[in-house]
Design a protein around this motif. Structure first.
Motif, mmCIF file in Angstrom:
data_model
loop_
_atom_site.group_PDB
_atom_site.id
_atom_site.type_symbol
_atom_site.label_atom_id
_atom_site.label_comp_id
_atom_site.label_asym_id
_atom_site.label_seq_id
_atom_site.Cartn_x
_atom_site.Cartn_y
_atom_site.Cartn_z
ATOM 1 N N GLY A 152 0.819 -1.212 0.000
ATOM 2 C CA GLY A 152 0.000 0.000 0.000
ATOM 3 C C GLY A 152 0.850 1.258 0.000
ATOM 4 O O GLY A 152 0.822 2.045 -0.941
ATOM 5 N N ASN A 153 1.621 1.427 1.061
ATOM 6 C CA ASN A 153 2.444 2.632 1.198
ATOM 7 C C ASN A 153 3.815 2.508 0.552
ATOM 8 O O ASN A 153 4.583 3.465 0.549
ATOM 9 N N ARG A 154 4.123 1.344 0.042
ATOM 10 C CA ARG A 154 5.403 1.093 -0.642
ATOM 11 C C ARG A 154 6.599 1.539 0.196
ATOM 12 O O ARG A 154 7.537 2.148 -0.310
ATOM 13 N N VAL A 185 -7.628 -1.991 8.870
ATOM 14 C CA VAL A 185 -6.285 -1.504 8.553
ATOM 15 C C VAL A 185 -6.394 -0.705 7.262
ATOM 16 O O VAL A 185 -6.920 -1.202 6.264
ATOM 17 N N GLU A 186 -5.907 0.528 7.299
ATOM 18 C CA GLU A 186 -5.973 1.393 6.116
ATOM 19 C C GLU A 186 -4.619 2.046 5.869
ATOM 20 O O GLU A 186 -3.999 2.576 6.789
ATOM 21 N N ASP A 187 -4.200 2.000 4.606
ATOM 22 C CA ASP A 187 -2.944 2.655 4.234
ATOM 23 C C ASP A 187 -3.243 3.934 3.464
ATOM 24 O O ASP A 187 -4.405 4.271 3.219
ATOM 25 N N GLU A 188 -2.196 4.652 3.083
ATOM 26 C CA GLU A 188 -2.340 5.909 2.346
ATOM 27 C C GLU A 188 -1.828 5.767 0.918
ATOM 28 O O GLU A 188 -1.463 6.753 0.278
ATOM 29 N N GLY A 189 -1.821 4.533 0.424
ATOM 30 C CA GLY A 189 -1.350 4.279 -0.934
ATOM 31 C C GLY A 189 -2.414 4.544 -1.978
ATOM 32 O O GLY A 189 -3.448 5.152 -1.706
ATOM 33 N N THR A 190 -2.168 4.038 -3.183
ATOM 34 C CA THR A 190 -3.086 4.268 -4.300
ATOM 35 C C THR A 190 -4.222 3.265 -4.336
ATOM 36 O O THR A 190 -5.185 3.448 -5.069
ATOM 37 N N GLY A 191 -4.126 2.186 -3.562
ATOM 38 C CA GLY A 191 -5.178 1.182 -3.517
ATOM 39 C C GLY A 191 -4.976 0.089 -4.542
ATOM 40 O O GLY A 191 -4.001 0.080 -5.287
ATOM 41 N N PHE A 192 -5.917 -0.852 -4.564
ATOM 42 C CA PHE A 192 -5.868 -1.950 -5.520
ATOM 43 C C PHE A 192 -7.271 -2.505 -5.689
ATOM 44 O O PHE A 192 -8.154 -2.264 -4.881
ATOM 45 N N ASP A 193 -7.461 -3.250 -6.746
ATOM 46 C CA ASP A 193 -8.743 -3.896 -7.011
ATOM 47 C C ASP A 193 -8.565 -5.379 -6.693
ATOM 48 O O ASP A 193 -7.813 -6.073 -7.368
ATOM 49 N N ARG A 194 -9.259 -5.853 -5.673
ATOM 50 C CA ARG A 194 -9.138 -7.254 -5.235
ATOM 51 C C ARG A 194 -9.381 -8.227 -6.378
ATOM 52 O O ARG A 194 -8.748 -9.277 -6.458
ATOM 53 N N SER A 208 -12.450 -1.608 1.029
ATOM 54 C CA SER A 208 -13.105 -0.355 0.649
ATOM 55 C C SER A 208 -12.032 0.700 0.413
ATOM 56 O O SER A 208 -10.837 0.402 0.505
ATOM 57 N N GLN A 209 -12.477 1.914 0.151
ATOM 58 C CA GLN A 209 -11.545 3.022 -0.141
ATOM 59 C C GLN A 209 -10.594 2.642 -1.283
ATOM 60 O O GLN A 209 -9.382 2.836 -1.183
ATOM 61 N N GLY A 254 -9.588 -0.217 -2.123
ATOM 62 C CA GLY A 254 -8.647 -1.259 -1.709
ATOM 63 C C GLY A 254 -7.627 -0.807 -0.676
ATOM 64 O O GLY A 254 -6.787 -1.590 -0.248
ATOM 65 N N ARG A 255 -7.713 0.434 -0.249
ATOM 66 C CA ARG A 255 -6.766 0.925 0.761
ATOM 67 C C ARG A 255 -7.160 0.508 2.170
ATOM 68 O O ARG A 255 -6.358 0.579 3.089
ATOM 69 N N ARG A 256 -8.408 0.075 2.353
ATOM 70 C CA ARG A 256 -8.896 -0.295 3.685
ATOM 71 C C ARG A 256 -9.389 -1.734 3.656
ATOM 72 O O ARG A 256 -10.172 -2.113 2.796
ATOM 73 N N VAL A 257 -8.924 -2.518 4.635
ATOM 74 C CA VAL A 257 -9.433 -3.869 4.809
ATOM 75 C C VAL A 257 -10.114 -3.931 6.174
ATOM 76 O O VAL A 257 -9.574 -3.455 7.167
ATOM 77 N N HIS A 258 -11.334 -4.461 6.186
ATOM 78 C CA HIS A 258 -12.145 -4.576 7.396
ATOM 79 C C HIS A 258 -12.345 -6.068 7.639
ATOM 80 O O HIS A 258 -12.962 -6.754 6.819
#
Length: 142
Positions: free
Chosen positions: A59-61, A83-92, A125-126, A128-132
């Motif tokens: 996420g944050n590389r 858990v949420e990062d500040e990266g660009t996200g991804f599509d699961r 969500s977000q 792919g930046r957030r996993v719940h």
């Protein structure tokens, strides 16, 4: 961490594996205090480890200026962790299935698969930046 039934506990850490391990330790200490069975505790340990590592590395590389935001609510009945990062996200949907023959020797996707296998619920969500993640406790019979 707070006692059962209270508001979630929030952490904000740097993109640093040692800080991630400290948060994981605090979450696991609360899992133990709340009486989680060994199988559920292991599932949470594995999933939190994977989620934090993915947020830091993918996420944050490993960017020192980016943060990881963690929220944990642990009761005797369940563990709910975000858990949420500040990266660009991804599509699961675009992460290759690591169990397919053509992906067996690739190094990606296994952590996501483990999180989804061990936790009762995993949602992204977000972008792919957030996993719940949720794990229900199954107390060991006495």
């Amino acid at each position: 961490m707070k006692a059962a039934g209270e508001c979630p506990v929030r952490f904000t850490i740097n993109s640093d594996f040692s800080e991630g391990r400290e948060v994981q330790k605090q979450i696991l200490d609360e899992i133990e205090r709340q009486g989680f069975d060994s199988h559920s505790a292991f599932a949470v340990k594995l999933a939190v480890d994977e989620a934090l590592n993915n947020a830091i590395k993918h996420g944050n590389r490993l960017a020192k200026g980016k943060k990881i935001h963690i929220q944990a609510t642990i009761t005797p009945e369940k563990a709910e962790i975000i858990v949420e990062d500040e990266g660009t996200g991804f599509d699961r949907r675009n992460v290759p299935d690591p169990t397919l023959q053509e992906n067996l020797e690739k190094c990606s996707g296994r952590g996501i698969l483990l999180m989804e296998a061990y936790m009762d619920q995993v949602n992204y969500s977000q972008n792919g930046r957030r996993v719940h993640m949720i794990k229900f406790n199954e107390p060991e019979s006495q």
